[in-house]
Design a protein around this motif. Structure first.
Motif, PDB file in Angstrom:
ATOM      1  N   GLN A   1       0.872  -1.338  -0.048  1.00  0.00           N
ATOM      2  CA  GLN A   1       0.032  -0.021   0.020  1.00  0.00           C
ATOM      3  C   GLN A   1       0.641   1.141   0.045  1.00  0.00           C
ATOM      4  O   GLN A   1       0.501   2.130  -0.798  1.00  0.00           O
ATOM      5  N   ARG A   2       2.036   1.345   0.924  1.00  0.00           N
ATOM      6  CA  ARG A   2       2.845   2.213   0.723  1.00  0.00           C
ATOM      7  C   ARG A   2       3.323   2.620  -0.676  1.00  0.00           C
ATOM      8  O   ARG A   2       3.689   3.570  -1.164  1.00  0.00           O
ATOM      9  N   SER A   3       3.803   1.513  -1.247  1.00  0.00           N
ATOM     10  CA  SER A   3       4.407   1.683  -2.427  1.00  0.00           C
ATOM     11  C   SER A   3       3.387   2.198  -3.605  1.00  0.00           C
ATOM     12  O   SER A   3       3.653   2.932  -4.563  1.00  0.00           O
ATOM     13  N   LEU A   4       2.016   1.619  -3.562  1.00  0.00           N
ATOM     14  CA  LEU A   4       1.118   2.325  -4.168  1.00  0.00           C
ATOM     15  C   LEU A   4       0.881   3.853  -4.289  1.00  0.00           C
ATOM     16  O   LEU A   4       0.803   4.684  -5.272  1.00  0.00           O
ATOM     17  N   VAL A   5       0.928   4.401  -3.071  1.00  0.00           N
ATOM     18  CA  VAL A   5       0.907   5.669  -2.762  1.00  0.00           C
ATOM     19  C   VAL A   5       1.960   6.492  -3.268  1.00  0.00           C
ATOM     20  O   VAL A   5       2.092   7.369  -4.097  1.00  0.00           O
ATOM     21  N   ARG A   6       3.399   5.901  -3.148  1.00  0.00           N
ATOM     22  CA  ARG A   6       4.592   6.423  -3.791  1.00  0.00           C
ATOM     23  C   ARG A   6       4.484   6.497  -5.060  1.00  0.00           C
ATOM     24  O   ARG A   6       4.970   7.382  -5.760  1.00  0.00           O
ATOM     25  N   THR A   7       3.938   5.526  -5.721  1.00  0.00           N
ATOM     26  CA  THR A   7       4.026   5.313  -7.284  1.00  0.00           C
ATOM     27  C   THR A   7       3.021   6.473  -7.987  1.00  0.00           C
ATOM     28  O   THR A   7       3.551   6.878  -8.813  1.00  0.00           O
ATOM     29  N   HIS A   8       1.807   6.545  -7.243  1.00  0.00           N
ATOM     30  CA  HIS A   8       1.053   7.650  -7.719  1.00  0.00           C
ATOM     31  C   HIS A   8       1.719   8.926  -7.617  1.00  0.00           C
ATOM     32  O   HIS A   8       1.406   9.599  -8.562  1.00  0.00           O
ATOM     33  N   ILE A   9       2.281   9.075  -6.461  1.00  0.00           N
ATOM     34  CA  ILE A   9       2.982  10.478  -6.394  1.00  0.00           C
ATOM     35  C   ILE A   9       3.778  10.726  -7.294  1.00  0.00           C
ATOM     36  O   ILE A   9       4.082  11.626  -8.047  1.00  0.00           O
TER      37      ILE A   9
ATOM     38  N   ASP B   1       2.671  18.995 -19.413  1.00  0.00           N
ATOM     39  CA  ASP B   1       1.361  18.676 -19.974  1.00  0.00           C
ATOM     40  C   ASP B   1       0.196  18.703 -18.740  1.00  0.00           C
ATOM     41  O   ASP B   1       0.205  17.925 -17.843  1.00  0.00           O
ATOM     42  N   ALA B   2      -0.190  20.102 -18.835  1.00  0.00           N
ATOM     43  CA  ALA B   2      -1.234  20.387 -17.570  1.00  0.00           C
ATOM     44  C   ALA B   2      -2.295  19.695 -17.460  1.00  0.00           C
ATOM     45  O   ALA B   2      -2.714  19.108 -16.405  1.00  0.00           O
ATOM     46  N   ASN B   3      -2.903  19.318 -18.551  1.00  0.00           N
ATOM     47  CA  ASN B   3      -4.082  18.407 -18.717  1.00  0.00           C
ATOM     48  C   ASN B   3      -3.899  16.850 -17.908  1.00  0.00           C
ATOM     49  O   ASN B   3      -4.767  16.225 -17.242  1.00  0.00           O
ATOM     50  N   GLU B   4      -2.642  16.356 -18.694  1.00  0.00           N
ATOM     51  CA  GLU B   4      -2.497  14.916 -17.972  1.00  0.00           C
ATOM     52  C   GLU B   4      -1.972  15.079 -16.497  1.00  0.00           C
ATOM     53  O   GLU B   4      -2.350  14.209 -15.807  1.00  0.00           O
ATOM     54  N   ALA B   5      -1.224  15.962 -16.182  1.00  0.00           N
ATOM     55  CA  ALA B   5      -1.065  16.101 -14.702  1.00  0.00           C
ATOM     56  C   ALA B   5      -2.217  16.347 -14.019  1.00  0.00           C
ATOM     57  O   ALA B   5      -2.332  15.727 -12.807  1.00  0.00           O
ATOM     58  N   GLN B   6      -3.135  17.136 -14.439  1.00  0.00           N
ATOM     59  CA  GLN B   6      -4.458  17.195 -13.727  1.00  0.00           C
ATOM     60  C   GLN B   6      -5.159  15.799 -13.347  1.00  0.00           C
ATOM     61  O   GLN B   6      -5.756  15.535 -12.491  1.00  0.00           O
ATOM     62  N   ALA B   7      -5.311  15.055 -14.539  1.00  0.00           N
ATOM     63  CA  ALA B   7      -5.942  13.752 -14.693  1.00  0.00           C
ATOM     64  C   ALA B   7      -5.058  12.959 -13.640  1.00  0.00           C
ATOM     65  O   ALA B   7      -5.730  12.141 -12.944  1.00  0.00           O
ATOM     66  N   VAL B   8      -3.849  12.823 -13.735  1.00  0.00           N
ATOM     67  CA  VAL B   8      -3.278  11.879 -12.967  1.00  0.00           C
ATOM     68  C   VAL B   8      -3.357  12.160 -11.288  1.00  0.00           C
ATOM     69  O   VAL B   8      -3.435  11.346 -10.561  1.00  0.00           O
ATOM     70  N   PHE B   9      -3.315  13.663 -11.059  1.00  0.00           N
ATOM     71  CA  PHE B   9      -3.604  13.912  -9.742  1.00  0.00           C
ATOM     72  C   PHE B   9      -5.165  13.541  -9.317  1.00  0.00           C
ATOM     73  O   PHE B   9      -4.949  13.142  -8.164  1.00  0.00           O
ATOM     74  N   LYS B  10      -5.825  13.763 -10.030  1.00  0.00           N
ATOM     75  CA  LYS B  10      -7.310  13.390  -9.588  1.00  0.00           C
ATOM     76  C   LYS B  10      -7.474  11.733  -9.374  1.00  0.00           C
ATOM     77  O   LYS B  10      -8.207  11.417  -8.520  1.00  0.00           O
ATOM     78  N   ALA B  11      -6.560  11.247 -10.247  1.00  0.00           N
ATOM     79  CA  ALA B  11      -6.537   9.807  -9.791  1.00  0.00           C
ATOM     80  C   ALA B  11      -5.571   9.254  -8.452  1.00  0.00           C
ATOM     81  O   ALA B  11      -6.081   8.253  -8.055  1.00  0.00           O
ATOM     82  N   ALA B  12      -4.757  10.059  -8.032  1.00  0.00           N
ATOM     83  CA  ALA B  12      -3.785   9.861  -7.101  1.00  0.00           C
ATOM     84  C   ALA B  12      -4.684  10.450  -5.822  1.00  0.00           C
ATOM     85  O   ALA B  12      -4.130  10.009  -4.698  1.00  0.00           O
ATOM     86  N   VAL B  13      -5.224  11.514  -5.745  1.00  0.00           N
ATOM     87  CA  VAL B  13      -6.002  11.906  -4.465  1.00  0.00           C
ATOM     88  C   VAL B  13      -6.763  10.906  -3.661  1.00  0.00           C
ATOM     89  O   VAL B  13      -6.344  10.714  -2.478  1.00  0.00           O
ATOM     90  N   PRO B  14      -7.634  10.111  -4.307  1.00  0.00           N
ATOM     91  CA  PRO B  14      -8.522   8.991  -3.338  1.00  0.00           C
ATOM     92  C   PRO B  14      -7.495   8.036  -3.013  1.00  0.00           C
ATOM     93  O   PRO B  14      -7.781   7.709  -1.651  1.00  0.00           O
TER      94      PRO B  14
END
Length: 90
Positions: free
Chosen positions: A24-32, A43-56
């Motif tokens: 689980q810790r690895s999963l968080v680090r990977t998304h960050i 790429d602002a759009n891609e960064a925003q999309a990946v950020f929205k996936a990482a927040v939950p």
């Protein structure tokens, strides 16, 4: 090694929990890291999309106690600030 049946069981539970915690810790680090990579690419759009996936995922791990809630908030805040700064530059 543990001598009693109870101690053996607790040792096995500790191993199981450790494996889950590491994953689980690895999963968080990977998304960050994915968000940071998207920010670095520019790429602002891609960064925003990946950020929205990482927040939950970050929130879920903070709720489970994998990471401290303040650390989760700090990561989200800093990543969001970087995305906003990138959007303002464009």
């Amino acid at each position: 090694m543990a001598n009693s049946a109870q101690a053996r069981k607790r040792a096995l539970q500790a191993v199981t929990r450790r494996e889950r915690n590491v994953a689980q810790r690895s999963l968080v680090r990977t998304h960050i890291k994915k968000v940071q990579k998207a920010i670095a690419s520019g790429d602002a759009n891609e960064a925003q999309a990946v950020f929205k996936a990482a927040v939950p995922i970050i929130d879920r791990m903070a709720g489970k106690g994998q990471i401290h809630r303040n650390k989760a908030a700090r990561h989200k805040s800093r990543l969001n600030a970087q995305i906003k700064a990138m959007a303002n530059q464009a």
